[in-house]
Write a protein that holds these residues in place. Structure first.
Motif, PDB file in Angstrom:
ATOM      1  N   ALA A 396       0.814  -1.215   0.000  1.00  0.00           N
ATOM      2  CA  ALA A 396       0.000   0.000   0.000  1.00  0.00           C
ATOM      3  C   ALA A 396       0.849   1.267   0.000  1.00  0.00           C
ATOM      4  CB  ALA A 396      -0.933   0.001   1.210  1.00  0.00           C
ATOM      5  N   GLY A 397       2.183   1.117   0.101  1.00  0.00           N
ATOM      6  CA  GLY A 397       3.051   2.284   0.039  1.00  0.00           C
ATOM      7  C   GLY A 397       3.739   2.636   1.338  1.00  0.00           C
ATOM      8  N   TYR A 398       3.643   1.759   2.348  1.00  0.00           N
ATOM      9  CA  TYR A 398       4.359   1.986   3.603  1.00  0.00           C
ATOM     10  C   TYR A 398       5.685   1.235   3.528  1.00  0.00           C
ATOM     11  CZ  TYR A 398       0.026   3.959   5.333  1.00  0.00           C
ATOM     12  OH  TYR A 398      -1.079   4.754   5.495  1.00  0.00           O
ATOM     13  N   PRO A 399       6.806   1.925   3.294  1.00  0.00           N
ATOM     14  CA  PRO A 399       8.078   1.255   2.990  1.00  0.00           C
ATOM     15  C   PRO A 399       8.563   0.319   4.088  1.00  0.00           C
ATOM     16  CG  PRO A 399       8.216   3.610   2.527  1.00  0.00           C
ATOM     17  CD  PRO A 399       6.937   3.389   3.272  1.00  0.00           C
ATOM     18  N   CYS A 400       8.166   0.584   5.335  1.00  0.00           N
ATOM     19  CA  CYS A 400       8.630  -0.244   6.446  1.00  0.00           C
ATOM     20  C   CYS A 400       7.655  -1.369   6.782  1.00  0.00           C
ATOM     21  CB  CYS A 400       8.870   0.619   7.679  1.00  0.00           C
ATOM     22  SG  CYS A 400      10.114   1.904   7.407  1.00  0.00           S
ATOM     23  N   GLY A 401       6.587  -1.486   6.004  1.00  0.00           N
ATOM     24  CA  GLY A 401       5.620  -2.545   6.254  1.00  0.00           C
ATOM     25  C   GLY A 401       4.698  -2.269   7.415  1.00  0.00           C
ATOM     26  N   SER A 402       4.666  -1.024   7.879  1.00  0.00           N
ATOM     27  CA  SER A 402       3.766  -0.653   8.965  1.00  0.00           C
ATOM     28  C   SER A 402       3.615   0.860   8.979  1.00  0.00           C
ATOM     29  CB  SER A 402       4.298  -1.134  10.324  1.00  0.00           C
ATOM     30  OG  SER A 402       5.515  -0.489  10.646  1.00  0.00           O
ATOM     31  N   TYR A 403       2.601   1.315   9.685  1.00  0.00           N
ATOM     32  CA  TYR A 403       2.355   2.741   9.875  1.00  0.00           C
ATOM     33  C   TYR A 403       3.307   3.215  10.962  1.00  0.00           C
ATOM     34  CZ  TYR A 403      -0.476   6.905  11.035  1.00  0.00           C
ATOM     35  OH  TYR A 403      -0.923   8.178  11.277  1.00  0.00           O
ATOM     36  N   SER A 404       4.321   4.004  10.593  1.00  0.00           N
ATOM     37  CA  SER A 404       5.414   4.277  11.518  1.00  0.00           C
ATOM     38  C   SER A 404       5.977   5.671  11.308  1.00  0.00           C
ATOM     39  CB  SER A 404       6.526   3.234  11.313  1.00  0.00           C
ATOM     40  OG  SER A 404       7.683   3.561  12.040  1.00  0.00           O
ATOM     41  N   ASP A 405       6.507   6.241  12.406  1.00  0.00           N
ATOM     42  CA  ASP A 405       7.194   7.529  12.350  1.00  0.00           C
ATOM     43  C   ASP A 405       8.693   7.373  12.144  1.00  0.00           C
ATOM     44  OD1 ASP A 405       5.200   9.458  12.563  1.00  0.00           O
ATOM     45  OD2 ASP A 405       5.068   9.240  14.737  1.00  0.00           O
ATOM     46  N   ASP A 406       9.187   6.145  12.070  1.00  0.00           N
ATOM     47  CA  ASP A 406      10.619   5.932  11.926  1.00  0.00           C
ATOM     48  C   ASP A 406      11.126   6.541  10.618  1.00  0.00           C
ATOM     49  OD1 ASP A 406      10.630   4.626  14.300  1.00  0.00           O
ATOM     50  OD2 ASP A 406      10.874   2.614  13.479  1.00  0.00           O
ATOM     51  N   GLY A 408      12.361   7.194   7.115  1.00  0.00           N
ATOM     52  CA  GLY A 408      12.180   6.463   5.868  1.00  0.00           C
ATOM     53  C   GLY A 408      10.911   5.650   5.784  1.00  0.00           C
ATOM     54  N   CYS A 409      10.023   5.773   6.786  1.00  0.00           N
ATOM     55  CA  CYS A 409       8.824   4.936   6.823  1.00  0.00           C
ATOM     56  C   CYS A 409       7.554   5.666   6.383  1.00  0.00           C
ATOM     57  CB  CYS A 409       8.612   4.372   8.228  1.00  0.00           C
ATOM     58  SG  CYS A 409       9.905   3.230   8.759  1.00  0.00           S
ATOM     59  N   ALA A 410       7.654   6.953   6.052  1.00  0.00           N
ATOM     60  CA  ALA A 410       6.465   7.708   5.662  1.00  0.00           C
ATOM     61  C   ALA A 410       5.847   7.124   4.398  1.00  0.00           C
ATOM     62  CB  ALA A 410       6.825   9.172   5.437  1.00  0.00           C
ATOM     63  N   LYS A 411       4.532   7.193   4.315  1.00  0.00           N
ATOM     64  CA  LYS A 411       3.816   6.622   3.178  1.00  0.00           C
ATOM     65  C   LYS A 411       4.250   7.288   1.880  1.00  0.00           C
ATOM     66  CE  LYS A 411      -0.774   5.176   1.673  1.00  0.00           C
ATOM     67  NZ  LYS A 411      -0.603   5.509   0.261  1.00  0.00           N
TER      68      LYS A 411
END
Length: 721
Positions: A396-406, A408-411
């Protein structure tokens, strides 16, 4: 322009948005019809505002316009629920939301914005009236859910701290903000969520939670229930009473899968053919596996797997391989782990690993990097063991595989090469994300913990979890006909039983002897800047790093091969920038002592000769290359390349590394540690340079910008081996 009104009834307001979307991306109704598979007449009827169109048609329409249907589903659901109700009154005040789950995503064809005033109008029309919750924290908002306890608007007098696994912590924090403070026993209690990976939290709770571990939790929610018996097994006499006998109810669930780039999976017959751990073990032993499938360009079969000491997906994958070998789906005994055939299969699976990791983040980040390269994602990895929700979120476009503030993880836009989930035919273990209220939590906090859990179990909130790929707390897909990609929600899944406590402990204690060994060169920056004092510690950066690097060396097993260099400009033979201190060799007792003594003897001098050192280090590891090991360089530096000669840019370094191994037969991964804040001082962008090098070699850059965190960072680095 559309004759529809955003102020009309829910169906008309929703149709207005659909028409507006099509107009803003510049498509005619005929073009959308051709792309969606629905007739122009059907789409015209669906967008005339008289009735809410079916979700299947709506989803196809939105996708044809280049947007993400998943982001529209909550609006469609609410419009459907309120289609016969009177329009909601305008709120006296409204709050904005930082969560992304309820906002429209940007189209890849056109970036269209919505003004705040217009957005509030649409929110009111569709019933998303974002009333400020009394005393509530920030974060995302969901429609109100009634619970047994009343909300409170005064000052909070107590905090319920929830330590949640990183794959759900941001979403859980936003849900806690929407839940808001609640009153119990005369106290106003707010819920505060902290992020900590499952294995790290288990170790901290078992040994006794320290101030350096963060806020001590009242509730622990690891990704899987297996971490509770492991914590009990490792607990001290003082901490044993903290843990309940049984894990709490699940918050949300996700089956453990083998994720594979879609072209590779289809080459094997997915989705019609089932696969299992026995297949994976046999593929791992064949260096010409993909050539036999007509794709020699994909090389050998390469597996990404997280470290089971830290990660639930890694633990579940290891347990799944044990179950498959024993032939049981319910019962395992400790002596099963000792069976030769179990060790043989585990070793076969482990030895196909490119490297390990603390979470799947490293693999997914490198997959996104490879997705932009000419060779594509299949050149990096063949499969990764991970939870189903990570597959859905990644696609779905979440590079880290989750909804995260880390970082590089922004959608972002979805990847070109999607992942698909393979469900091992021998059976799967579910990550059940338990809500574990620790012993000793009583009174108002216990009442709010129970109430918050009831809130999380509500149908509305379960749909919030589903937006990021989770199944509900009963292991059922929330929306099996929805637009999520890469999973098989209607597939029959054989569920494995929960292993007994003694089996879990036996598997983890046996794993070091079965894991893929390491062939590693450790390089430590000894330039003059390492002699600078760290404020508030009374120690220099080099003095702080010495015990941490000794810990790194101690973390390697007797089966590993490890060497040590120090580096600063011009200190080596012939003016080179490095001095070999301990040659790469088997990590026996004598070598451990030698490495420890050389670390203790480090002294700071000279400038930072970074890129030439990395180039030479990679050459050395290639010279001792072992096909059955993880071949890598681990490099710590507090500065940027200070040399006026030699390699000057990280891209130049990567070109030099690749030129010496054009066939990619001896890949060496460079894990870097950015130590201290000087790397980015005065616009140097040193941390970004290290990121470029690590990503370019299929590894990861770690941050220890605060030198006092170096010990924890070293633990993260060790998880790769």
């Amino acid at each position: 322009m559309s004759p529809l009104s955003p102020d009309g009834p829910p169906a008309e307001a929703f149709a207005y948005r659909l028409v507006r979307l099509r107009e803003e991306v510049g498509l005619s109704l005929a073009e959308v019809a051709a792309a969606s598979g629905y007739s122009e007449q059907a789409l015209a009827h669906a967008t005339d505002g008289h009735a809410l169109p079916a979700w299947e048609l709506t989803s196809a329409y939105i996708a044809a316009c280049g947007d993400n249907p998943a982001q529209w589903r909550p609006w469609w659901d609410h419009a459907k629920a309120t289609a016969t109700a009177a329009p909601a009154p305008a709120p006296v005040a409204a709050t904005t939301t930082t969560g992304t789950a309820l906002r429209f995503s940007s189209s890849p064809r056109a970036r269209w914005g919505v003004g705040i005033a217009f957005l509030l109008v649409v929110l009111v029309v569709l019933g998303f009236v974002l009333w400020p919750k009394g005393g509530g924290g920030g974060g995302g908002s969901v429609p109100d859910v009634a619970t047994d306890l009343p909300t409170c608007s005064g000052a909070t007098s107590a905090t319920l701290t929830v330590a949640a696994s990183v794959d759900k912590s941001k979403q859980l924090a936003e849900l806690a903000g929407s839940y808001g403070p609640h009153e119990a026993d005369g106290q106003c209690v707010k819920v505060d969520v902290t992020s900590v990976d499952s294995g790290t939290a288990m170790v901290a709770l078992a040994r006794g939670w320290a101030e350096s571990d963060g806020r001590k939790p009242d509730v622990w929610s690891p990704a899987g229930s297996a971490w509770l018996p492991l914590a009990r097994a490792r607990a001290t006499p003082e901490t044993k009473a903290l843990f309940p006998d049984k894990p709490g109810p699940a918050i949300a669930t996700s089956p453990s899968t083998i994720a594979m780039p879609e072209p590779m999976a289809r080459a094997l017959g997915w989705p019609d053919t089932a696969f299992g751990w026995a297949d994976l073990a046999s593929w791992a032993g064949d260096p010409h596996f993909w050539a036999g499938k007509g794709h020699p360009e994909w090389g050998a079969f390469k597996l990404g797997k997280t470290n089971p000491n830290f990660s639930t997906s890694g633990l579940n994958a290891t347990l799944g391989a044990v179950f498959s070998t024993v032939g049981s789906i319910r019962e395992l005994r400790p002596d099963d782990v000792d069976k030769p055939e179990v060790a043989e299969r585990l070793k076969a699976v482990e030895h196909s690993v490119v490297h390990y990791g603390k979470t799947t983040l490293t693999f997914l980040a490198n997959l996104r990097q490879a997705d932009t390269d000419e060779a594509g994602a299949p050149a990096y990895i063949s499969a990764v063991t991970m939870e189903e929700n990570s597959v859905v979120a990644y696609n779905a476009g979440y590079p880290c595989g989750s909804y995260s503030d880390d970082e590089g993880c922004a959608k972002t836009d979805p990847p070109k090469t999607k992942l698909v989930a393979l469900y091992p035919k021998e059976g799967v273990l579910f990550s059940d994300h338990p809500f574990i209220t620790l012993n000793g939590v009583e009174g108002a906090k216990k009442a709010v913990a129970d109430d918050f859990l009831a809130y999380l179990h509500s149908e509305t909130v379960q749909r919030e979890f589903a937006k990021y790929g989770f199944r509900d707390f009963k292991q059922q897909p929330v929306d099996p006909d929805g637009p999520a990609y890469g999973w098989l929600p209607k597939a029959t899944i054989k569920t494995l039983g929960s292993p007994p406590d003694d089996v879990l402990s036996k598997v983890l204690s046996s794993w070091p002897a079965l894991r893929k060994p390491a062939n590693v060169l450790v390089c430590i920056d000894s330039s003059l800047s390492m002699d600078e004092k760290v404020p508030g510690t009374g120690a220099t950066k080099l003095e702080l790093v010495k015990p941490a690097m000794r810990q790194l060396a101690d973390g390697f097993d007797d089966t590993d091969r490890v060497g040590l260099w120090k580096f600063s400009s011009g200190i080596g033979a012939g003016g080179s920038d490095f001095v070999p201190l301990v040659p790469i060799g088997t990590m026996d007792g004598a070598r451990r002592q030698d490495i420890a003594a050389n670390i203790d003897g480090l002294q700071a001098n000279g400038a930072t000769g970074l890129y030439d050192t990395i180039d030479a280090a990679v050459d050395l590891v290639r010279g001792t290359y072992d096909l059955n090991s993880i071949n890598a360089v681990v490099l710590l530096t507090d500065g940027v390349n200070d040399k006026a000669r030699g390699i000057q840019l990280p891209t130049e370094l990567l070109d030099a590394i690749k030129a010496k191994d054009q066939a990619g037969e001896k890949p060496v991964r460079v894990f870097t540690i950015a130590y201290g804040s000087e790397l980015d001082a005065d616009g140097k962008a040193g941390a970004q340079a290290l990121e470029t090098v690590s990503k370019g070699t299929g590894a990861k850059k770690y941050d220890a910008k605060d030198p006092t965190t170096i010990t924890n960072v070293v633990i993260d680095v060790l998880s790769n081996f």
